[in-house]
Every structure is written in structure tokens, then in C-alpha cells.
Design an enzyme around this catalytic site. Sequence first.
Site, mmCIF file in Angstrom:
data_model
loop_
_atom_site.group_PDB
_atom_site.id
_atom_site.type_symbol
_atom_site.label_atom_id
_atom_site.label_comp_id
_atom_site.label_asym_id
_atom_site.label_seq_id
_atom_site.Cartn_x
_atom_site.Cartn_y
_atom_site.Cartn_z
ATOM 1 N N ASP A 103 -27.837 52.990 -29.917
ATOM 2 C CA ASP A 103 -28.952 53.942 -29.952
ATOM 3 C C ASP A 103 -30.383 53.399 -29.983
ATOM 4 O O ASP A 103 -31.154 53.619 -29.077
ATOM 5 C CB ASP A 103 -28.782 54.857 -31.164
ATOM 6 N N GLU B 293 -19.794 51.753 -41.958
ATOM 7 C CA GLU B 293 -20.222 51.836 -40.563
ATOM 8 C C GLU B 293 -20.783 50.488 -40.084
ATOM 9 O O GLU B 293 -20.521 50.040 -38.978
ATOM 10 C CB GLU B 293 -21.287 52.937 -40.473
#
Length: 441
Positions: free
Chosen positions: A169, A411
Site C-alpha cells: 500500500d 501482521e
Amino acid sequence: MNSEIDIIDIAKTVLEGNNEGAYTVPSRKLYPHQWLWDSCFIAIGLSHYDNERAQIEILSLIKGQWHNGMIPHIIFKPGEKHKGDKDIWRSWTNPNAPDDVDTSGITQPPMLAEAIVKIGEKLPIGEKLTWYRKVLPALIKYHQWLYSERDPHNEGLVLLIHPWESGLDNTPPWMAELRSHQLPIWVRAVVKTKLTWIIERFRRDTRSVPVAERPSTEEALGLYSVQRRLRRKNYDIDKTLRHGMFAIEDLTFNCLLIRANQHLKEIARSLKHELNDELVESIGKTELALEQLWDPMTKQYYSRDFITHELLKEPSIAGLMPLYAGTISKDRAKILVKSLENKHLFGPNYPIPTTPLNSAWFYEKGYWQGATWINTNWLIIDGLRRLGFKTHVGALNEATIELISKSGMNEYFSPINGEPAGSDNFSWTAALIIDLIENNK
Ligand code: 2M8
């Protein structure tokens, strides 16, 4: 520290907790839908102990395929609960959107072929061919779409129109582009007048994860504004390109495509299915075109602007992805491996950071701007194995397993001290650590 058996048990519990039946959510807290490359990584882990569920995961992705062949980056959970998310996208305004599923209007890295093959590898030959037969038409349609829509000049390099399509991203090369060309006046005004705190109050992601571990509010607004512009063009590629919006030939995406194409050819060969000439030609072009992303001055690979053909010279983990593509020369691979060995670049205690340590963007818990992620480790380990860097594979495998054993299924992680960051109970961390442990045996 947990033993490998304990890690596998914990990983399975995480994947069970995130199980939605037809697919697995990346994380209950942050990501309540099905994501494209997440599901592929998840299926790779699941294939070790529940191949049927792995197949269901992939079939659910294919169910979201657009009429033109695109596999969308998000398939929304059915029902009213997350209506807001679908309404932000409104992808149904594009006639190619599927009829009975709500999806986003962009794609994500092409990991589908890899997941299909990893599932196939664990099946007896007859079942493997049945599996391949079931998914090959959708896979071909997807790869054809990548070329017909995203390689309009027939260069062999596929272009992306939103940073989210890269999967990384807010990675520095994309964010540098966003800042220099793409931030609308209203976003600049909010940042300049320091009104970001108002926006922060409405951010859902920072309710469960500290703001410093997520994209900055400026970045989040920038990402959102690009999405809004694409929505205004109904996710129509011609309109999008005509209006001079983002168009980047992303290094990671194209490296993953090279490997995916090899898998596609192998699947087709095993079914004695002939791929059409146009697709075969494009596949060949992509392998050759990777060379155009090499910069001899800095001795690195970079993404490239689709229009100007300028390389976006901002170092990031993407620079190592040609190892996963697997088509580069041994000498070139050695140059990349050197940066992996360097403690000041990609080789700290808990490798591999998503930017080199000497980057101005580096922050140890920075979202795609420094932190270590298990999917990028997995891709690089897989590439190094195929290229014959046995010692490096062993060392990276060990470091990754040690990291998860110490810090859990988060994560991402600090590459300096291994501290966990982002969401806990993250699906691809769990799935890929199962795969790494099993391959290490
Ligand atoms: C992150 O991306 C989404 C948007 O697609 C987000 O920030 O909301 C990225 O890490 C992406 O690579 C990943 O697929 C997704 C779900 O885990 O989250």
C-alpha cells in the site's frame, strides 16, 4: 519460545478463528472481507492440512471474477453489516462487475496461480488434474485481462492504477509519486492546516492499532482520494488513463506475474491445453521486460512510470522481488543477495525489512515502510530456494520461524527487536509459517 509443533497448532487456531466458511478474513479486527493475495497465501498454508478448505478459499475468489477477467482485490462479505464499505466502492457502476457478488474495482498481486499449484502439489495426480481443470479457464481469463487491459502498449509490463493494487500500500516509491503528483488540493489543505486530527477521529483502523503503525493520515487521505477518482471513472481503464491518473509498472507485481505465468504454462501443459499465441507472446515479453527495470548506476531494480518510463528510484523490498521471479542471472541475483546480507540494508536481526535500514522512510514498525512481513519473507525465501542459495534459505527460514515463535501471529514486526505490530491473529502470517515449517523439515 514455542516449539514448531506449538507454532503450527497456534497457526491453525488463528486460521480457524478467521474462518468465514467460504473464505478466511485476513484479520477480524481490521479486514472483515476476502482479499485477493491474502486468500492465496492462506490457501498455501491450508493446503498442508485441509486441502478441501484451501480449494474452497480459491473458488470463492474466482466467484468474484469480473466479466472481463479481473479478479478484484476485495470481495465484500455479504449482508448489511458492512454496507458502508461496498458503498465507498460502488463498483457495480462498471458493467463488468459480477452480478451476484460485491467487490472492489481494482486488483491485487497475481498470486492465484501459485496457490493453485501449491494445492495441486498435495493431491494425487488424478485429483490434481481435476482441480486444474476446474480452475484453468478462470486463470487464463485473468492473465488475459492483465495483458489486454493493463498492458495497452504491449510492453510486457503490467500497469497498476492504485497503490493498493501493489499490495504494499504505502511503500515509499508509490508514496513519493502520490505526494509529488496526485494529492488533491483538499488533502494538501487538511495537512497544511494541521487538521488531520479531525480525520483521525473517524479512522476505523486506528481504533485497534496505534496510528504510528498504520499509514499516516496524509497517506490514508491520498489513498482514499485516488480511489474516489477511480470511482468517478467507473473503474474504466480507458477513462482512467486518458485523465492522466496513476499508472505505474510496479516491480513486485510484475515479478509475481512472471512466476504466475510459469505456473499457468505448467498447469496448461499438464492438461495438454494450448494457450493462445497472443498470451504466450505477452508472457515471453514480460520475462524480457524485467531488464528495463534495472538501473545499472545504483545496481537495483525499480518500478517505472508507465507514461514517462522514468524509474522510481526509491529503494524498497520490491528491489528483491526479481529473486522470486526467478528469471534473472545468477550474477544479478548475487548482487541482490549482498544487500540481504548487509546489516545496514536488508539484513538486521529480524529480516527482511520492507525498506532498507538506511532509507529516509525507514521506521521499524512502519506499515510497509520498514516492518518485516511474513509474506514478503516467504516470496524471497521461495525465490532463493529455486535459485540455489541454500545457506540463505536456511538462515532466513530459521530467523522467520524464530520471530513468530517469539512474537506471535501478528501482521508485521520490528526488524530490529522482533516486537509485534499491526493486527494480531493475522491469517497470512499463520498460513505461511505453516508452509515454511513444513518445507523446512
Ligand atoms: C492492506 O491493504 C488494505 C487495502 O487493500 C488496507 O490497508 O485496508 C495491505 O497490507 C494488503 O497487502 C493486504 O492484502 C490487506 C489485507 O490484509 O491489507
